[in-house]
Design a protein around this motif. Structure first.
Motif, mmCIF file in Angstrom:
data_model
loop_
_atom_site.group_PDB
_atom_site.id
_atom_site.type_symbol
_atom_site.label_atom_id
_atom_site.label_comp_id
_atom_site.label_asym_id
_atom_site.label_seq_id
_atom_site.Cartn_x
_atom_site.Cartn_y
_atom_site.Cartn_z
ATOM 1 N N ALA A 264 0.817 -1.215 0.000
ATOM 2 C CA ALA A 264 0.000 0.000 0.000
ATOM 3 C C ALA A 264 0.848 1.261 0.000
ATOM 4 O O ALA A 264 0.396 2.326 -0.440
ATOM 5 N N ALA A 265 2.095 1.133 0.470
ATOM 6 C CA ALA A 265 2.984 2.296 0.515
ATOM 7 C C ALA A 265 3.648 2.590 -0.819
ATOM 8 O O ALA A 265 4.313 3.621 -0.964
ATOM 9 N N ASP A 266 3.497 1.696 -1.798
ATOM 10 C CA ASP A 266 4.115 1.885 -3.116
ATOM 11 C C ASP A 266 3.010 1.921 -4.168
ATOM 12 O O ASP A 266 2.453 0.875 -4.519
ATOM 13 N N PRO A 267 2.660 3.089 -4.685
ATOM 14 C CA PRO A 267 1.554 3.185 -5.655
ATOM 15 C C PRO A 267 1.761 2.323 -6.894
ATOM 16 O O PRO A 267 0.794 1.838 -7.489
ATOM 17 N N ARG A 268 3.016 2.091 -7.275
ATOM 18 C CA ARG A 268 3.271 1.284 -8.476
ATOM 19 C C ARG A 268 2.835 -0.161 -8.258
ATOM 20 O O ARG A 268 2.319 -0.810 -9.176
ATOM 21 N N VAL A 269 3.031 -0.677 -7.055
ATOM 22 C CA VAL A 269 2.643 -2.062 -6.761
ATOM 23 C C VAL A 269 1.135 -2.218 -6.859
ATOM 24 O O VAL A 269 0.633 -3.273 -7.249
ATOM 25 N N GLY A 270 0.404 -1.149 -6.559
ATOM 26 C CA GLY A 270 -1.048 -1.204 -6.651
ATOM 27 C C GLY A 270 -1.554 -1.439 -8.056
ATOM 28 O O GLY A 270 -2.717 -1.831 -8.248
ATOM 29 N N GLN A 271 -0.701 -1.228 -9.066
ATOM 30 C CA GLN A 271 -1.097 -1.458 -10.453
ATOM 31 C C GLN A 271 -0.957 -2.921 -10.861
ATOM 32 O O GLN A 271 -1.442 -3.322 -11.923
ATOM 33 N N LEU A 272 -0.292 -3.717 -10.026
ATOM 34 C CA LEU A 272 -0.104 -5.129 -10.341
ATOM 35 C C LEU A 272 -1.340 -5.936 -9.982
ATOM 36 O O LEU A 272 -2.051 -5.619 -9.022
ATOM 37 N N SER A 273 -1.582 -6.998 -10.727
ATOM 38 C CA SER A 273 -2.551 -8.006 -10.320
ATOM 39 C C SER A 273 -1.763 -9.035 -9.521
ATOM 40 O O SER A 273 -1.099 -9.914 -10.081
ATOM 41 N N ALA A 274 -1.779 -8.892 -8.202
ATOM 42 C CA ALA A 274 -0.879 -9.674 -7.351
ATOM 43 C C ALA A 274 -1.615 -10.154 -6.116
ATOM 44 O O ALA A 274 -2.461 -9.454 -5.551
ATOM 45 N N GLY A 275 -1.280 -11.357 -5.694
ATOM 46 C CA GLY A 275 -1.875 -11.920 -4.499
ATOM 47 C C GLY A 275 -0.898 -12.829 -3.785
ATOM 48 O O GLY A 275 0.122 -13.237 -4.346
ATOM 49 N N VAL A 276 -1.238 -13.164 -2.539
ATOM 50 C CA VAL A 276 -0.364 -13.990 -1.718
ATOM 51 C C VAL A 276 -1.186 -15.101 -1.088
ATOM 52 O O VAL A 276 -2.343 -14.916 -0.711
#
Length: 314
Positions: A264-276
């Motif tokens: 959440a602290a990196d806006p670029r990561v929010g553009q990824l379709s990513a899950g854990v």
């Protein structure tokens, strides 16, 4: 750099069983695989891997594969881990249908602390392959490739971590949906055995985000292309799946929450379709059960499509 096929490469050995011929490229591609993993991949309907062990023993006798003992074994006796020899790799490289791999595992590497990470990556692929078999989907033992380098920086590199994004594996999966449609999916797989600092794992997420928007130089006086590099390799940008293991459920749940906070602290990561998810959930419930926690947005569990409730599964 991948090793080219040379005219002097020896022909593929003759007289091998079909199973033995299938084992060689899998060992070539995945570097190190346990007997139990090979059993689940190649002879899942056999109660005991008697025939599999016979074929592995024969491949070892003729010098195409070798084995080492697992450093930490959950079984009574140390499990054997199998890898291809230089001679076996030359034989596989003669086949033009097998992607070239420049990496060659040595006996020293096979017996090193890298064992568990390599085997966990294989466990992840085995889970997908097993569920594909149950669901009537497609995911073969060769449908995931470990450590494919993706450039994320132009010019002279200051180091591998700076110039390349290297997922633990790239996995391809064809899913037959209930409506009869077939969906060809690709995933970046990142495995964490609870040995890496969460902040370091989050930094790897930033590398994926950089690759998603990376546009390489087009050549000639610093001109840039207008096309992202990933489009030369994938029809759509792969979903990123982070698979956790190696600790208690409570510890892994905390790591998931920490990863979401860092993402959440990196806006670029929010553009990824990513899950854990955890390896145990993936193995027990399968990729199309709600086993994934999205890294961004709503934390409600979803499947590997990582689509919001009611969202598109394209």
């Amino acid at each position: 750099m991948d090793t080219p096929i040379t005219p002097t490469a020896p022909p593929r050995p003759t007289g091998l069983s079909r199973l033995a011929q299938d084992l060689l490229p899998a060992l070539y591609q995945h570097r190190l695989i346990a007997t139990s993993q090979l059993h689940r991949l190649f002879t899942p309907h056999a109660r005991r891997p008697v025939y599999l062990r016979q074929q592995l023993k024969e491949l070892r006798r003729i010098g195409l594969v070798d084995a080492t003992a697992r450093r930490t074994s959950r079984m009574g006796n140390p499990e054997l881990l199998w890898y291809i020899t230089a001679r076996g790799a030359e034989a596989v490289a003669y086949d033009p249908t097998i992607p070239r791999r420049g990496y060659r595992i040595s006996p020293q590497t096979a017996a090193s602390q890298l064992q568990e990470h390599t085997l966990t990556v294989v466990d992840t692929g085995v889970a997908f392959a097993g569920w594909a078999r149950r669901l009537g989907d497609e995911c073969s033992p060769l449908d995931w490739e470990p450590e494919i380098a993706h450039r994320i920086r132009n010019g002279e590199s200051r180091g591998v971590d700076d110039a390349f994004m290297i997922p633990d594996a790239v996995l391809r999966y064809t899913h037959a949906a209930e409506d009869g449609r077939r969906r060809m999916l690709s995933f970046f797989i990142e495995v964490d055995r609870a040995t890496m600092q969460t902040t370091r794992l989050a930094a790897k997420l930033s590398a994926y985000a950089r690759y998603q928007s990376y546009v390489p130089a087009a050549g000639g006086r610093g001109r840039r292309s207008t096309r992202e590099a990933w489009r030369d390799h994938y029809p759509a940008f792969p979903r990123l799946l982070i698979v956790l293991t190696g600790a208690s459920d409570r510890v892994l749940a905390n790591r998931i929450q920490d990863l979401r906070a860092l993402a959440a602290a990196d806006p670029r990561v929010g553009q990824l379709s990513a899950g854990v998810t955890t390896l145990q959930l993936l193995q027990d419930k399968g990729p199309f059960a709600p086993v994934m926690t999205p890294l961004s947005g709503d934390a409600a569990p979803t499947d590997v499509f990582l689509a919001p409730t009611g969202g598109s599964r394209a």
